[in-house]
Design a protein around this motif. Sequence first.
Motif, PDB file in Angstrom:
ATOM      1  N   ASP A  35      -1.352  77.256 -11.225  1.00  0.00           N
ATOM      2  CA  ASP A  35      -2.587  77.652 -10.548  1.00  0.00           C
ATOM      3  C   ASP A  35      -2.659  79.178 -10.485  1.00  0.00           C
ATOM      4  O   ASP A  35      -1.859  79.807  -9.778  1.00  0.00           O
ATOM      5  CB  ASP A  35      -2.613  77.061  -9.134  1.00  0.00           C
ATOM      6  N   PRO A  36      -3.580  79.813 -11.206  1.00  0.00           N
ATOM      7  CA  PRO A  36      -3.680  81.281 -11.254  1.00  0.00           C
ATOM      8  C   PRO A  36      -3.804  81.926  -9.875  1.00  0.00           C
ATOM      9  O   PRO A  36      -3.203  82.965  -9.607  1.00  0.00           O
ATOM     10  CB  PRO A  36      -4.942  81.516 -12.096  1.00  0.00           C
ATOM     11  N   GLY A  37      -4.593  81.289  -8.995  1.00  0.00           N
ATOM     12  CA  GLY A  37      -4.778  81.838  -7.654  1.00  0.00           C
ATOM     13  C   GLY A  37      -3.474  81.869  -6.878  1.00  0.00           C
ATOM     14  O   GLY A  37      -3.148  82.863  -6.217  1.00  0.00           O
ATOM     15  N   SER A  38      -2.707  80.791  -6.966  1.00  0.00           N
ATOM     16  CA  SER A  38      -1.427  80.715  -6.264  1.00  0.00           C
ATOM     17  C   SER A  38      -0.455  81.764  -6.781  1.00  0.00           C
ATOM     18  O   SER A  38       0.280  82.379  -6.007  1.00  0.00           O
ATOM     19  CB  SER A  38      -0.815  79.318  -6.434  1.00  0.00           C
ATOM     20  N   THR A  84       0.832  84.776  -4.350  1.00  0.00           N
ATOM     21  CA  THR A  84       2.280  84.818  -4.136  1.00  0.00           C
ATOM     22  C   THR A  84       2.839  86.179  -4.515  1.00  0.00           C
ATOM     23  O   THR A  84       3.678  86.750  -3.806  1.00  0.00           O
ATOM     24  CB  THR A  84       2.978  83.714  -4.956  1.00  0.00           C
ATOM     25  N   ARG A  85       2.341  86.729  -5.599  1.00  0.00           N
ATOM     26  CA  ARG A  85       2.797  88.049  -6.038  1.00  0.00           C
ATOM     27  C   ARG A  85       2.463  89.113  -4.992  1.00  0.00           C
ATOM     28  O   ARG A  85       3.280  90.008  -4.701  1.00  0.00           O
ATOM     29  CB  ARG A  85       2.126  88.410  -7.372  1.00  0.00           C
ATOM     30  N   ILE A  86       1.282  89.017  -4.396  1.00  0.00           N
ATOM     31  CA  ILE A  86       0.865  89.976  -3.361  1.00  0.00           C
ATOM     32  C   ILE A  86       1.782  89.894  -2.140  1.00  0.00           C
ATOM     33  O   ILE A  86       2.181  90.909  -1.562  1.00  0.00           O
ATOM     34  CB  ILE A  86      -0.599  89.700  -2.944  1.00  0.00           C
ATOM     35  N   PRO A 140      -3.251  75.589  -3.439  1.00  0.00           N
ATOM     36  CA  PRO A 140      -3.843  75.897  -4.746  1.00  0.00           C
ATOM     37  C   PRO A 140      -5.349  76.119  -4.660  1.00  0.00           C
ATOM     38  O   PRO A 140      -6.028  75.583  -3.776  1.00  0.00           O
ATOM     39  CB  PRO A 140      -3.537  74.644  -5.578  1.00  0.00           C
ATOM     40  N   SER A 141      -5.871  76.913  -5.578  1.00  0.00           N
ATOM     41  CA  SER A 141      -7.309  77.156  -5.610  1.00  0.00           C
ATOM     42  C   SER A 141      -8.042  76.024  -6.326  1.00  0.00           C
ATOM     43  O   SER A 141      -9.254  75.895  -6.221  1.00  0.00           O
ATOM     44  CB  SER A 141      -7.599  78.491  -6.321  1.00  0.00           C
ATOM     45  N   PRO A 165     -11.557  83.112  -3.786  1.00  0.00           N
ATOM     46  CA  PRO A 165     -11.244  84.499  -4.141  1.00  0.00           C
ATOM     47  C   PRO A 165     -12.458  85.420  -4.168  1.00  0.00           C
ATOM     48  O   PRO A 165     -12.328  86.636  -4.273  1.00  0.00           O
ATOM     49  CB  PRO A 165     -10.640  84.372  -5.539  1.00  0.00           C
ATOM     50  N   ARG A 166     -13.662  84.830  -4.068  1.00  0.00           N
ATOM     51  CA  ARG A 166     -14.878  85.633  -3.966  1.00  0.00           C
ATOM     52  C   ARG A 166     -15.518  85.375  -2.612  1.00  0.00           C
ATOM     53  O   ARG A 166     -15.379  84.310  -2.036  1.00  0.00           O
ATOM     54  CB  ARG A 166     -15.862  85.295  -5.090  1.00  0.00           C
TER      55      ARG A 166
END
Length: 279
Positions: free
Chosen positions: A42-45, A49-51, A97-98, A229-230
Amino acid sequence: MVIIFDGRVFAESKKKLLRSKVDNLLKHGVTPALVSIYSDRDPGSVLYTRIKVKAAEEIGAKFFAVAVAEKEIAKIIKIVKSFNTDPKIYGLMVQHPSHKEDVISYNWVKIIGAINPKKDVDGLTEKSPYTSATVKAVLTILDYAEKVLKIDLKGKKFVVIGDRGMVGRPLITELVGMRYEVRGCNSETKNMGQVTQNADILISAAGKPGLIKKDMVKEDVVIIDVGSPRGDVDPEVARRVKFITPVPGGVGPVTVVCLLENLVEACYTTRDTHLSGSS
């Protein structure tokens, strides 16, 4: 004049305070450590997580990101439970997840239900002693807005959009507990625009980009946009408001810091004795 809240700058000031508390813990041999279980598909996750990893490192805490590609819910829950009993882990969370089709989304209640409440620093479960990080962020920003605008939130009309969601539901509970006048809205609310036009404080956590249009709000309203995310709020709305949180860069950075605040609190609570008094 509209005030556009800078969540990144605000978060940095809070990190400095957290860093001093973490330094005190380290002196006593306690290393704040948080585990986040997430879906690497999941790209959003992956992004969120990185942030959080970066923010944790900045205050001197440990952040262990555990990616799961398992499709069997039993294996994911087993991973969660393994960290429940690890004495070196003070916080445990699961990144939502997104995408709804992700296995974590499908089994969300079961997975977070396996977390030891004492380690639930994201406030995901009802038994957690910690306020949800996102809810805490919203309340923190409201407190800031009250001070910078020199207004009294008591007597103001609050409207929360997304009142059945992960953020909206517990947020309303907190606001009602603080004796604010709150109205909740969701996709089934009729004439939502009329409801939002009466709001002095509008908080949107619907997760629907551009949902709030400028004709749905009154002049000088205070808006907290929790959309991700928006943002839920159309950019044109900013021209009518007194205070607004942008997306990105608004609630998000403060949420991460609030999560870390809960982690540090968990360390002091677990080790209590003389530590809390020397923080």
